[in-house]
Design a protein around this motif. Structure first.
Motif, short mmCIF file in Angstrom:
data_model
loop_
_atom_site.label_atom_id
_atom_site.label_comp_id
_atom_site.label_asym_id
_atom_site.label_seq_id
_atom_site.Cartn_x
_atom_site.Cartn_y
_atom_site.Cartn_z
N ASP A 114 51.72 57.61 62.29
CA ASP A 114 51.64 57.38 61.64
C ASP A 114 50.90 56.77 60.31
O ASP A 114 50.39 57.95 58.71
N ALA A 115 49.43 56.65 60.71
CA ALA A 115 48.04 56.44 60.26
C ALA A 115 47.47 57.58 60.52
O ALA A 115 46.59 58.28 59.02
N ALA A 116 47.89 58.18 61.61
CA ALA A 116 47.36 59.94 61.24
C ALA A 116 47.34 60.94 60.74
O ALA A 116 46.45 61.54 60.05
N HIS A 117 48.71 60.84 59.85
CA HIS A 117 49.46 61.31 59.39
C HIS A 117 48.85 61.14 57.54
O HIS A 117 48.66 61.92 57.15
N GLY A 151 58.28 43.91 60.16
CA GLY A 151 57.70 45.51 59.40
C GLY A 151 57.72 46.71 60.15
O GLY A 151 58.46 47.23 60.70
N GLN A 152 57.13 48.03 59.40
CA GLN A 152 57.20 49.62 59.30
C GLN A 152 56.23 50.26 60.02
O GLN A 152 54.73 49.41 59.02
N PRO A 153 56.10 50.89 60.16
CA PRO A 153 54.00 51.16 60.47
C PRO A 153 53.63 51.81 59.44
O PRO A 153 52.56 51.06 58.93
N LYS A 154 54.22 51.73 58.36
CA LYS A 154 53.55 52.40 57.22
C LYS A 154 52.85 51.05 56.22
O LYS A 154 52.35 50.89 55.73
N ASP A 155 53.66 49.89 56.63
CA ASP A 155 52.84 48.94 56.18
C ASP A 155 51.66 48.47 57.15
O ASP A 155 51.06 48.12 55.89
N ILE A 156 51.42 48.84 58.00
CA ILE A 156 50.28 48.73 59.22
C ILE A 156 49.32 49.58 57.91
O ILE A 156 47.84 49.59 58.35
N THR A 157 49.64 51.08 58.11
CA THR A 157 48.76 51.87 57.47
C THR A 157 48.16 52.01 56.59
O THR A 157 47.04 52.18 56.16
N GLU A 158 48.58 51.10 55.71
CA GLU A 158 48.11 51.41 54.28
C GLU A 158 47.43 50.22 54.18
O GLU A 158 46.18 50.54 53.43
N ALA A 159 47.44 49.43 55.05
CA ALA A 159 46.05 48.11 55.55
C ALA A 159 45.02 49.15 55.64
O ALA A 159 43.67 48.18 55.91
N LEU A 165 44.51 51.92 55.49
CA LEU A 165 43.32 52.96 55.28
C LEU A 165 42.46 52.35 54.09
O LEU A 165 41.72 52.61 53.79
N PHE A 166 43.38 50.49 53.56
CA PHE A 166 42.97 50.34 52.76
C PHE A 166 40.95 50.09 52.96
O PHE A 166 40.20 49.74 53.02
N LEU A 167 41.58 49.26 54.42
CA LEU A 167 40.63 49.01 54.84
C LEU A 167 39.55 49.73 55.53
O LEU A 167 37.58 49.44 55.45
N ALA A 168 39.58 51.01 56.03
CA ALA A 168 39.15 51.80 56.28
C ALA A 168 38.14 53.47 55.03
O ALA A 168 37.13 53.52 55.42
N ASP A 169 38.97 52.72 54.02
CA ASP A 169 37.77 53.33 52.75
C ASP A 169 36.86 52.82 51.78
O ASP A 169 36.91 51.63 51.69
N SER A 181 37.34 48.87 50.11
CA SER A 181 37.11 48.00 50.60
C SER A 181 35.01 47.74 50.95
O SER A 181 35.19 47.11 51.95
N GLY A 182 34.24 48.33 49.81
CA GLY A 182 33.64 48.23 50.65
C GLY A 182 32.42 47.24 50.96
O GLY A 182 31.37 47.19 50.96
N TRP A 183 33.16 46.13 50.59
CA TRP A 183 32.71 44.91 50.10
C TRP A 183 33.63 43.17 51.04
O TRP A 183 32.66 42.40 51.07
N ILE A 184 33.43 44.21 52.12
CA ILE A 184 34.77 43.26 53.49
C ILE A 184 34.47 43.89 54.59
O ILE A 184 34.69 44.74 54.79
N THR A 185 35.03 42.88 54.96
CA THR A 185 34.13 42.69 56.99
C THR A 185 34.14 41.25 57.07
O THR A 185 34.15 40.30 57.40
N GLY A 186 34.89 41.77 58.93
CA GLY A 186 34.49 40.56 59.76
C GLY A 186 35.98 40.16 59.77
O GLY A 186 36.63 39.21 60.04
N ILE A 187 37.34 40.56 59.01
CA ILE A 187 38.05 39.38 58.74
C ILE A 187 39.31 39.95 59.44
O ILE A 187 39.24 41.31 60.01
N VAL A 188 39.94 38.98 59.60
CA VAL A 188 40.82 39.83 60.52
C VAL A 188 42.39 38.58 59.46
O VAL A 188 42.65 38.03 58.98
N LEU A 189 42.83 40.40 58.60
CA LEU A 189 43.97 40.62 57.50
C LEU A 189 45.46 40.31 58.60
O LEU A 189 45.71 41.14 59.00
N PRO A 190 46.11 39.30 58.33
CA PRO A 190 47.86 39.56 58.34
C PRO A 190 48.30 40.26 57.54
O PRO A 190 48.09 39.99 56.30
N VAL A 191 49.25 41.12 58.50
CA VAL A 191 50.13 41.54 57.55
C VAL A 191 51.28 41.53 58.44
O VAL A 191 51.77 42.39 59.46
#
Length: 252
Positions: free
Chosen positions: A20-23, A215-223, A225-229, A233-243
């Motif tokens: 899903d993330a690859a798509h 959850g559905q795969p898209k729920d994780i994919t959105e997170a 993409l956010f953390l990769a972009d 999210s350019g001022w975010i590092t080192g977090i463990v984000l519960p989804v």
């Protein structure tokens, strides 16, 4: 979004969350390199993403083996010139009582941890050449919040180590603009559960989540993409984000 023309590596990319993330990455303009154990699943996913094969590549192999990680990086460089983003997504999960765990069980989970470690180790020099980038690791809600009904000490121990690896890499490589974060999902409906639960049993976990659904795969994919972009999210590092549909918020 700043994902256009980025080169994204995804482990466990043949099915479920990885596929899903690859798509989604491809739809955002990225070039995608997939890894997984099953050649057939990888080829099917790659063909769906880009039938021409011009913007997608894949390599089958056990990510816990050092040479697989190295070969994956070589493929990314050969096909697309480098690496910008790594999504360490490969996973195994099977609830089991602690005293029932076998050596084989534990070795499987530790092999997964080695995969995250070695793939990050292989990717970071390539990401460094691009002036920075992002790593997103798939952790686990169970590594943050033990659940009596689903004992999973082996998986949680390995995923807890993934969380620790995330924070350590985030600190070490922040000066080089390499951001490292993790996502900790609860129950996400993927093929991972096909051999563990019937559809009815899986549906029974809807009520486990305060938001009332699995959850559905898209729920994780959105997170992811956010953390990769970097633009989002350019001022975010080192977090463990519960989804996780609210599971770690408190008792439900």
């Amino acid at each position: 979004m700043s994902l256009n023309d980025k080169v994204v590596l995804i482990t466990g990319g043949g099915t479920g969350i990885g596929a899903d993330a690859a798509h989604a990455f491809h739809a955002a303009g990225a070039k995608v390199v997939l890894n997984g154990r099953r050649q057939d699943k990888l080829s099917q996913t790659a063909a769906k993403i880009d039938p021409s094969g011009e913007s997608v590549a894949y390599l089958a192999g056990d990510i816990g083996r050092l040479e697989t990680s190295q070969n994956l990086m070589e493929l990314a460089v050969e096909r697309f010139g480098g690496v910008d983003i790594l999504f360490n997504n490969a996973g195994v999960f099977q609830p089991k009582a602690f005293l029932d765990h076998t050596e084989q069980d534990l070795n499987g989970y530790l092999n997964l941890l080695r995969g995250y470690f070695f793939t990050s180790q292989a990717a970071i020099p390539e990401i460094r050449k691009r002036g920075g980038g992002a790593i997103v690791n798939l952790g686990s809600m169970w590594a943050l919040h033990a659940i009596a009904a689903t004992p999973c000490s082996g998986s949680s121990a390995a995923k807890g180590a993934v969380h620790a690896l995330t924070r350590n890499l985030a600190i070490e490589f922040a000066p080089e603009n390499i951001r490292v974060n993790a996502i900790a999902p609860a129950v996400v409906e993927t093929p991972l559960f096909d051999s563990l639960l019937t559809p009815e049993q899986l549906a029974s976990f809807n009520a486990f989540h305060p938001l009332g659904r699995n959850g559905q795969p898209k729920d994780i994919t959105e997170a992811v993409l956010f953390l990769a972009d970097d633009s989002r999210s350019g001022w975010i590092t080192g977090i463990v984000l519960p989804v996780d549909g609210g599971v770690t918020t408190g008792r439900n």
